[in-house]
Motif scaffolding. Sequence first.
Motif, PDB file in Angstrom:
ATOM      1  N   VAL A   1      78.795  48.040  -1.995  1.00 59.49           N
ATOM      2  CA  VAL A   1      78.886  49.333  -1.994  1.00 59.49           C
ATOM      3  C   VAL A   1      77.662  50.097  -1.703  1.00 59.49           C
ATOM      4  N   PRO A   2      76.803  49.766  -3.052  1.00 58.24           N
ATOM      5  CA  PRO A   2      75.491  50.574  -2.873  1.00 58.24           C
ATOM      6  C   PRO A   2      74.536  50.385  -1.761  1.00 58.24           C
TER       7      PRO A   2
ATOM      8  N   ALA B   1      72.135  43.031 -14.919  1.00 54.46           N
ATOM      9  CA  ALA B   1      71.612  43.568 -16.027  1.00 54.46           C
ATOM     10  C   ALA B   1      72.944  44.137 -16.767  1.00 54.46           C
ATOM     11  N   ARG B   2      73.934  44.358 -16.081  1.00 58.50           N
ATOM     12  CA  ARG B   2      75.116  44.960 -16.431  1.00 58.50           C
ATOM     13  C   ARG B   2      76.073  43.940 -16.774  1.00 58.50           C
TER      14      ARG B   2
ATOM     15  N   PRO C   1      52.386  31.101   1.406  1.00 53.55           N
ATOM     16  CA  PRO C   1      51.047  32.044   1.510  1.00 53.55           C
ATOM     17  C   PRO C   1      51.515  33.326   0.915  1.00 53.55           C
ATOM     18  N   TYR C   2      52.727  33.809   0.697  1.00 51.83           N
ATOM     19  CA  TYR C   2      52.924  35.072  -0.064  1.00 51.83           C
ATOM     20  C   TYR C   2      52.843  35.052  -1.660  1.00 51.83           C
TER      21      TYR C   2
ATOM     22  N   GLN D   1      73.097  45.209 -11.280  1.00 53.18           N
ATOM     23  CA  GLN D   1      74.303  44.623 -11.826  1.00 53.18           C
ATOM     24  C   GLN D   1      74.351  43.407 -12.667  1.00 53.18           C
TER      25      GLN D   1
ATOM     26  N   LEU E   1      69.723  42.572  -9.079  1.00 52.31           N
ATOM     27  CA  LEU E   1      69.427  42.547 -10.516  1.00 52.31           C
ATOM     28  C   LEU E   1      69.949  43.672 -11.292  1.00 52.31           C
TER      29      LEU E   1
ATOM     30  N   ASN F   1      53.554  28.638  -4.317  1.00 54.01           N
ATOM     31  CA  ASN F   1      53.505  27.599  -3.469  1.00 54.01           C
ATOM     32  C   ASN F   1      53.874  27.982  -2.028  1.00 54.01           C
TER      33      ASN F   1
ATOM     34  N   LEU G   1      66.293  38.753 -16.031  1.00 59.12           N
ATOM     35  CA  LEU G   1      66.464  39.013 -14.726  1.00 59.12           C
ATOM     36  C   LEU G   1      65.755  38.092 -13.836  1.00 59.12           C
TER      37      LEU G   1
ATOM     38  N   ILE H   1      69.465  45.722  -6.321  1.00 59.34           N
ATOM     39  CA  ILE H   1      70.895  46.056  -6.693  1.00 59.34           C
ATOM     40  C   ILE H   1      71.608  44.790  -7.287  1.00 59.34           C
TER      41      ILE H   1
ATOM     42  N   TYR I   1      71.176  54.748  -7.725  1.00 57.43           N
ATOM     43  CA  TYR I   1      71.452  53.682  -6.337  1.00 57.43           C
ATOM     44  C   TYR I   1      72.442  52.617  -6.885  1.00 57.43           C
ATOM     45  N   GLN I   2      72.438  52.520  -7.947  1.00 51.58           N
ATOM     46  CA  GLN I   2      73.599  51.247  -8.350  1.00 51.58           C
ATOM     47  C   GLN I   2      75.029  51.498  -8.464  1.00 51.58           C
ATOM     48  N   LEU I   3      75.452  52.862  -8.369  1.00 54.92           N
ATOM     49  CA  LEU I   3      76.730  53.374  -8.604  1.00 54.92           C
ATOM     50  C   LEU I   3      77.447  52.801  -7.594  1.00 54.92           C
ATOM     51  N   PHE I   4      78.805  52.350  -7.769  1.00 56.20           N
ATOM     52  CA  PHE I   4      79.660  51.798  -6.620  1.00 56.20           C
ATOM     53  C   PHE I   4      81.184  52.055  -6.798  1.00 56.20           C
TER      54      PHE I   4
ATOM     55  N   MET J   1      67.279  50.322 -14.647  1.00 60.33           N
ATOM     56  CA  MET J   1      66.103  50.110 -13.673  1.00 60.33           C
ATOM     57  C   MET J   1      65.752  51.357 -13.112  1.00 60.33           C
TER      58      MET J   1
ATOM     59  N   ASN K   1      65.627  40.650 -19.946  1.00 61.55           N
ATOM     60  CA  ASN K   1      66.746  40.243 -20.060  1.00 61.55           C
ATOM     61  C   ASN K   1      67.138  39.119 -19.020  1.00 61.55           C
TER      62      ASN K   1
ATOM     63  N   ARG L   1      72.301  40.207 -22.256  1.00 62.18           N
ATOM     64  CA  ARG L   1      72.485  41.498 -21.480  1.00 62.18           C
ATOM     65  C   ARG L   1      73.284  42.535 -22.313  1.00 62.18           C
TER      66      ARG L   1
ATOM     67  N   MET M   1      68.974  47.432 -19.672  1.00 63.68           N
ATOM     68  CA  MET M   1      68.110  47.611 -18.932  1.00 63.68           C
ATOM     69  C   MET M   1      68.394  48.739 -17.902  1.00 63.68           C
TER      70      MET M   1
END
Lengths: 283, 277
Positions: free
Chosen positions: B205-206, B183-184, A17-18, B181, B179, A15, A56, B177, A94-97, A89, A54, A82, A87
């Motif tokens: 952080v990421p 998932a974890r 325009p994108y 996390q 999504l 709903n 998301l 990111i 790039y998700q390591l923190f 990705m 899962n 989960r 999953m």
Amino acid sequence: MSIEVKDLTYTYSPNTPYAATALRGVSLHIEEGEYVGIIGKTGSGKSTFIQHLNALIRLQSGEIKVYDIDLNAKKPDLKKLRGTVGMVMQYPEYQLFDETVEKDVSYGPRNLGLSEEEIRERVREAIELVGLDYEEVRDRSPFELSGGQKRRVAIAGVIAMRPRILVLDEPIAGLDPRGKQEILALIKKLKNAYSPTVIVVSHDMDSVAENCDKVALFADGEIARFASPREIFYDDELLSRTEMDCPSVVKVVKELERLGKSLPTRPVTKAELVAALTVGEGV
Amino acid sequence: MNNIVFGQYYPSGSVVHRLDPRVKLVMVLLYIVTIFFVVDYAMYGALFLFVLAVALLSKVPLRILFRTVRTIVILVLITAVINLFFTQGEEMLFSWKFIHIYKEGVERAIKLALRLILLMLFPSLLTLTTTPMELTDAIESLLSPLKIIKVPVHAIALIMSIALRMIPILMEETNKIILAQKARGADFDTGGALKKAKAMIPVLVPLFVGAFRRADELALAMDARCYSSVAQRTKYKVMHLAVRDLIASLFCLAVFSLVFLNKYLWHFDEMILSLFG
Ligand SMILES: Nc1ncnc2c1ncn2[C@@H]1O[C@H](COP(=O)(O)OP(=O)(O)O)[C@@H](O)[C@H]1O
Ligand SMILES: [Mg+2]
């Protein structure tokens, strides 16, 4: 039956325009123990599809069941889901923190609410499964590792949750040939360890042909075909319609046919090709 | 994300969208000044009709325009309540213990609320009909006289446009990111404020690591192409004033001058009252 998807349709930013319809009436059954490849050109809805598995992405219309977890239920048990569907990705590094590899890998299991002892046990095992030296890397910062190592740590973070279904979105994108082989070998190892069911999104037809029991070919938000690699990669009309390439083994077979040598079988893996070529020669 | 411009931009290709962004920007600035000279309800009504007319022309659904007001509802309520209770006046309407409400207070509260809402509406219409890039170009063009006194206008505009360009990229990255996390097993929705804040660490952080990486890459790429901010460069989209810009300006100026005329020469409120009374 480990995964059952019925008539899944999804539109991003409805709903507005994108608005972009990414999935149209996708249905799929995946049995436990299957190694399923998902292929299709960019934008065909592969990532959108697997992110549904899962939760998301919130279901808009259609039905999804993962083992006994019904995603159409009013309040599906997301924690359990989960823990069941792991999953990985795209570009998971790039998700390591966290400060240390050990802490980062323990993030998932901790969110599942496991005991400290269980967490430590799983983290050690996961790090070793992905082929890293636990004692050596546990206290290092994930940011100082090499690219390939980072990706392994990130995958360890998912498998430490011991998912029965492992889903990976383009796990070998951006790796060198050796890194690709390592990750593919790792996926096989994981399949034998905890995750009998594996679903891999990939643009690498060779590895799909080599490893997968079944292939789902996505085109324009629909599944054009869900069948064995042999059925898909020898269907020229289907491949050209969906703008897909075939694996090099199939290319070799076609070249041989063009030269007038037809094979008794239709191989898709290297081993099958070798077998087919040697059969006539009585070796 | 297929070239989606971040924020509010609502593409409908209307004539308002096609106006020169410089004209739109200047008109919005004049409008903001004008708002502070509105004295009576008749003029609030007139400005409201004006905004409504432009909104209809722009083909932005009113629902979307009025949604922007939602973000300031709390601010409006607080200022209205404060004015209601703390304005002293002559005609007491209501009194209970230490609370005294005067007629002047009610009036002031209503007018301030109207003013804030009007202040929100028209500039929102600007961002709904103008892409951030067009706005940056407009600002650069309007500020270009400052180049004479050696203000690095182009560099400033470049910084603005890179920042604007980065926002959608960072938003997309944040989504990814979150999504990952989730998932974890991450849980961003339950728990108290502290728990929620702590839950954001695996996202922030990421995000920062990625932002610095991108900044590095961009700087390198610009260096590799010998980018210099002092070089003379041309624009991909050149802004030209057209007849419609003149008409739009005249229309806006006419409406705005009505407000000033009303304040300093006539008084519509009294005129309307005398008509009926
Ligand atoms: N976050 C999003 N917002 C809007 N549209 C999206 C988003 N993610 C994907 N899409 C659109 O949905 C379609 C399917 O995308 P995706 O599932 O990422 O495909 P694939 O993984 O096969 O490349 C594409 O047309 C894409 O532009
Ligand atoms: Mg994808």
